[in-house]
Design a protein around this motif. Sequence first.
Motif, PDB file in Angstrom:
ATOM      1  N   GLU A 101      28.074  39.264  29.272  1.00 32.46           N
ATOM      2  CA  GLU A 101      28.699  39.861  30.277  1.00 32.46           C
ATOM      3  C   GLU A 101      27.896  39.898  31.503  1.00 32.46           C
ATOM      4  OE1 GLU A 101      30.313  44.504  31.462  1.00 32.46           O
ATOM      5  OE2 GLU A 101      29.432  44.159  29.518  1.00 32.46           O
ATOM      6  N   VAL A 102      28.556  39.419  32.604  1.00 35.40           N
ATOM      7  CA  VAL A 102      27.865  39.133  33.835  1.00 35.40           C
ATOM      8  C   VAL A 102      28.281  40.336  34.773  1.00 35.40           C
ATOM      9  CG1 VAL A 102      27.498  37.406  35.559  1.00 35.40           C
ATOM     10  CG2 VAL A 102      27.452  36.633  33.338  1.00 35.40           C
ATOM     11  N   LYS A 103      27.257  40.472  35.586  1.00 33.36           N
ATOM     12  CA  LYS A 103      27.676  41.535  36.714  1.00 33.36           C
ATOM     13  C   LYS A 103      26.635  40.974  37.895  1.00 33.36           C
ATOM     14  CE  LYS A 103      28.465  45.684  33.961  1.00 33.36           C
ATOM     15  NZ  LYS A 103      27.795  47.219  33.829  1.00 33.36           N
ATOM     16  N   VAL A 104      27.158  41.057  39.190  1.00 32.07           N
ATOM     17  CA  VAL A 104      26.807  40.483  40.407  1.00 32.07           C
ATOM     18  C   VAL A 104      26.585  41.593  41.475  1.00 32.07           C
ATOM     19  CG1 VAL A 104      27.082  38.997  42.317  1.00 32.07           C
ATOM     20  CG2 VAL A 104      27.796  38.275  40.073  1.00 32.07           C
ATOM     21  N   GLU A 105      25.234  41.728  41.884  1.00 28.36           N
ATOM     22  CA  GLU A 105      24.928  42.485  42.871  1.00 28.36           C
ATOM     23  C   GLU A 105      24.849  41.875  44.259  1.00 28.36           C
ATOM     24  OE1 GLU A 105      21.065  45.297  44.249  1.00 28.36           O
ATOM     25  OE2 GLU A 105      21.173  44.645  42.218  1.00 28.36           O
ATOM     26  N   LEU A 106      25.612  42.341  45.203  1.00 32.52           N
ATOM     27  CA  LEU A 106      25.955  41.325  46.500  1.00 32.52           C
ATOM     28  C   LEU A 106      24.998  42.265  47.459  1.00 32.52           C
ATOM     29  CD1 LEU A 106      29.974  41.597  46.475  1.00 32.52           C
ATOM     30  CD2 LEU A 106      28.356  39.826  46.066  1.00 32.52           C
ATOM     31  N   PRO A 107      24.793  41.414  48.559  1.00 33.70           N
ATOM     32  CA  PRO A 107      23.828  41.765  49.653  1.00 33.70           C
ATOM     33  C   PRO A 107      24.596  42.813  50.625  1.00 33.70           C
ATOM     34  CG  PRO A 107      24.401  39.707  49.841  1.00 33.70           C
ATOM     35  CD  PRO A 107      24.931  40.111  48.573  1.00 33.70           C
ATOM     36  N   GLU A 108      23.962  43.688  51.257  1.00 32.23           N
ATOM     37  CA  GLU A 108      24.614  44.627  52.400  1.00 32.23           C
ATOM     38  C   GLU A 108      24.785  43.841  53.485  1.00 32.23           C
ATOM     39  OE1 GLU A 108      26.900  47.322  53.712  1.00 32.23           O
ATOM     40  OE2 GLU A 108      25.706  47.604  51.648  1.00 32.23           O
ATOM     41  N   THR A 166      30.966  31.674  42.354  1.00 32.34           N
ATOM     42  CA  THR A 166      31.261  32.429  40.965  1.00 32.34           C
ATOM     43  C   THR A 166      29.821  32.499  40.593  1.00 32.34           C
ATOM     44  OG1 THR A 166      31.264  30.426  39.894  1.00 32.34           O
ATOM     45  CG2 THR A 166      33.287  31.191  40.279  1.00 32.34           C
ATOM     46  N   ALA A 167      29.682  33.500  39.450  1.00 31.11           N
ATOM     47  CA  ALA A 167      28.438  33.662  38.789  1.00 31.11           C
ATOM     48  C   ALA A 167      28.700  33.592  37.218  1.00 31.11           C
ATOM     49  CB  ALA A 167      27.841  34.882  39.135  1.00 31.11           C
ATOM     50  N   GLU A 168      28.425  32.700  36.540  1.00 28.70           N
ATOM     51  CA  GLU A 168      28.264  32.445  35.220  1.00 28.70           C
ATOM     52  C   GLU A 168      27.522  32.016  34.163  1.00 28.70           C
ATOM     53  OE1 GLU A 168      31.901  29.377  32.995  1.00 28.70           O
ATOM     54  OE2 GLU A 168      31.568  29.455  34.971  1.00 28.70           O
ATOM     55  N   SER A 169      27.926  32.662  32.967  1.00 29.96           N
ATOM     56  CA  SER A 169      26.950  32.181  31.880  1.00 29.96           C
ATOM     57  C   SER A 169      27.487  31.266  30.860  1.00 29.96           C
ATOM     58  CB  SER A 169      26.254  33.670  30.938  1.00 29.96           C
ATOM     59  OG  SER A 169      25.659  33.313  29.997  1.00 29.96           O
ATOM     60  N   ALA A 170      26.523  30.486  30.165  1.00 28.44           N
ATOM     61  CA  ALA A 170      26.921  29.587  29.171  1.00 28.44           C
ATOM     62  C   ALA A 170      27.261  30.189  28.019  1.00 28.44           C
ATOM     63  CB  ALA A 170      26.109  28.522  29.067  1.00 28.44           C
ATOM     64  N   ARG A 178      31.922  35.646  33.127  1.00 28.79           N
ATOM     65  CA  ARG A 178      32.099  34.951  34.529  1.00 28.79           C
ATOM     66  C   ARG A 178      32.491  36.077  35.690  1.00 28.79           C
ATOM     67  NH1 ARG A 178      35.603  29.350  35.832  1.00 28.79           N
ATOM     68  NH2 ARG A 178      35.405  29.513  37.925  1.00 28.79           N
ATOM     69  N   GLN A 179      31.914  35.885  36.783  1.00 23.88           N
ATOM     70  CA  GLN A 179      32.546  36.808  38.061  1.00 23.88           C
ATOM     71  C   GLN A 179      32.922  35.805  38.927  1.00 23.88           C
ATOM     72  OE1 GLN A 179      32.012  40.333  38.918  1.00 23.88           O
ATOM     73  NE2 GLN A 179      31.896  40.736  36.510  1.00 23.88           N
ATOM     74  N   GLU A 180      34.012  36.219  39.446  1.00 29.32           N
ATOM     75  CA  GLU A 180      34.435  35.399  40.584  1.00 29.32           C
ATOM     76  C   GLU A 180      34.485  36.402  41.825  1.00 29.32           C
ATOM     77  OE1 GLU A 180      38.535  34.593  39.497  1.00 29.32           O
ATOM     78  OE2 GLU A 180      37.971  33.031  38.132  1.00 29.32           O
ATOM     79  N   CYS A 181      33.670  35.659  42.858  1.00 31.57           N
ATOM     80  CA  CYS A 181      33.506  36.571  44.261  1.00 31.57           C
ATOM     81  C   CYS A 181      34.079  35.734  45.520  1.00 31.57           C
ATOM     82  CB  CYS A 181      31.823  36.707  44.339  1.00 31.57           C
ATOM     83  SG  CYS A 181      31.237  37.509  42.773  1.00 31.57           S
ATOM     84  N   GLU A 182      34.090  36.502  46.622  1.00 32.82           N
ATOM     85  CA  GLU A 182      34.510  36.074  47.926  1.00 32.82           C
ATOM     86  C   GLU A 182      33.814  36.710  48.975  1.00 32.82           C
ATOM     87  OE1 GLU A 182      38.669  36.102  50.307  1.00 32.82           O
ATOM     88  OE2 GLU A 182      38.588  36.195  47.992  1.00 32.82           O
ATOM     89  N   ILE A 183      33.604  36.001  49.953  1.00 29.42           N
ATOM     90  CA  ILE A 183      33.129  36.543  51.293  1.00 29.42           C
ATOM     91  C   ILE A 183      33.927  36.057  52.496  1.00 29.42           C
ATOM     92  CG2 ILE A 183      31.146  36.286  52.699  1.00 29.42           C
ATOM     93  CD1 ILE A 183      29.145  35.835  50.750  1.00 29.42           C
ATOM     94  N   VAL A 185      35.673  40.585  37.727  1.00 27.57           N
ATOM     95  CA  VAL A 185      35.900  39.701  36.309  1.00 27.57           C
ATOM     96  C   VAL A 185      36.910  38.759  36.200  1.00 27.57           C
ATOM     97  CG1 VAL A 185      35.879  40.049  33.961  1.00 27.57           C
ATOM     98  CG2 VAL A 185      34.645  41.728  35.220  1.00 27.57           C
ATOM     99  N   SER A 186      36.479  37.415  35.888  1.00 30.73           N
ATOM    100  CA  SER A 186      37.397  36.278  35.846  1.00 30.73           C
ATOM    101  C   SER A 186      38.431  36.788  34.698  1.00 30.73           C
ATOM    102  CB  SER A 186      36.579  35.204  35.608  1.00 30.73           C
ATOM    103  OG  SER A 186      37.455  34.074  35.300  1.00 30.73           O
ATOM    104  N   ALA A 187      39.589  35.821  34.913  1.00 34.63           N
ATOM    105  CA  ALA A 187      40.644  36.135  33.539  1.00 34.63           C
ATOM    106  C   ALA A 187      39.913  35.346  32.442  1.00 34.63           C
ATOM    107  CB  ALA A 187      41.891  35.532  34.392  1.00 34.63           C
TER     108      ALA A 187
END
Length: 574
Positions: free
Chosen positions: A382-389, A373-377, A410-415, A403-405
């Motif tokens: 509003e959080v945005k994530v830039e993923l690597p190639e 995840t990527a989250e702000s206190a 908060r952004q919820e990510c998966e690899i 975007v998290s529920a």
Amino acid sequence: MKTIKTLIPLTLAAALTACGTGKDPLDKGDLTQIREHSQAQNGPVVPQVQRVPEKIYIPKEVRVEVPVEKIVVVEKPIEQKTIDKNFVVVTPEADMTFIEGQKASFKIRVRALLPGVEARLSLVSRPDEGITLQDVSSAQEKGVYALTWTPAYGTISANSARKSLKVKVIPQITKANNEAERAQLSSVMKEEEIRIDVLRDQTPPSELKFEGLPTEIAEDAITPFSITVKVPGVDQNSPQKPRLVLSYDGISTTAGNKFLELDGARHVLVDTTKGDEYLGNFTWKFHRLFDTKNIPVQPQLSQTGAVMKDADGSRVRLSAKVYSPTGASTPEVLRQLKIGYSKPVGSARFNFSGIKGTSLALIPGGTIRLVFTAESANPKAEVKVELPEIRNLIGSPTASCQVSAKGAFRQECEITWSVACDADSKELQNELLFKATVTVDGQLTDEVQQTLKTSAAKKSAKCAPAATAKPQGQAKPQGQAKPQGQAKPQGQAKPQGQAKPQGQAKPQGQVKPQGQAKPQAKPPTAAKPQAAQKPAATPAKPSTATKPAAKQQPTVKKQQPAGAATNKGQEKKK
């Protein structure tokens, strides 16, 4: 006499009175009145009793002489049939219990019941060489021996807490009234079994110390530290090892502080590059990592639970406790830390806590799935994530975020990453750069970057080399013609067929038996004698051995081309 004198005038007065009245002076009613009047005036009449002195009789002393017979003790020699081992008594202490790792002594007494006889005690057998028996007799107490032992750790198995052993001793006659008596007593002395018990050392672990963990740690860092502890009776050879437990006691409020102390145990990881280390003298060292990079720092909270925006760090606490295999533990040791911020409180922070170590381990022949995840206190951010190639990397991994529920802060990510068995370990070592931005009320307030390292892990069981070697090894069952043909030269054709002469399969199969050595060249009809010799190995069926021998020669020829084809296929692979 006084009473009589008193009664005379009263009687005369009564008589005169009676005469005047004309009554009988001896009237009973008047006498009764007289007595009552007399008693009223002078009190009751007390009769006088004359005491006679008692006579004391003192009996005269009478002496009677009784004849007493004198008893004469005559010592007679003990007959041989009456002598047995009971004349020498061996008495150990009631409870002879030892504890692992602790030295202890218990007394064993030996005593002869015959006058003039003395005995000593000898050790016959013992379960451990460290057991000793020593004479500790004194002038006041003779025949006393001390059984001393320090049971080694590990004497008791891991699944039990007590063990019973036996020590054998034998009494020996050192002094007797005569040689015949000594010989008789020595002949009946027998070994005595003495039971001893051993208990597991229940001493709890102690001397727990933190090493290398400062009171203040920077954010975005991985700090190695260790914990040392002494665990009595547990060394590198023990089947069960001590266990370290790090936890958060939940006591977040401290008197005098305006902030809460948060969970610090969540930042602790096992250092996979170093296992638990035995230092000797029952001292153990546990290697751990305090990770504030992959595990995000929680914002500092006030005692009311609100985020403290002006805080320069977060206060955390963790407790350590070590358990021995017996279940005993050290007292809980508390450690309080401060994690200093490297970015503002409202910045986005990545949570790669799913990584067990300093890098993401990729498994050849397997698939890994990492959720982060990527989250702000700031709940308004509003959080945005830039993923690597990463699609062009080995294994063609995929990555996605949403975007998290809970909210846009908060952004919820998966690899997801699958790796082939033949993947090169160097190709699996990468550094992936992730970026996160924070926007509040449409304005970009912060941007953070974080690098994630990848490495090669141990290959999956699917990639075991035995799985590919088995098809090649199937050529050996074809070589089972050896016991059928029982011709060593033919059986040796396979190693030669696998070597250089790959293209000369048929000529070699026909020539090798003839040209391998002079002994084969001497008899011009070498094939038939060999066929005749084959039944020697299997004399049970001589008739069947000769016929199959002729039939087996063509089958061997067919197998040789098969071996040659296999070799050609191996050449192509090479």
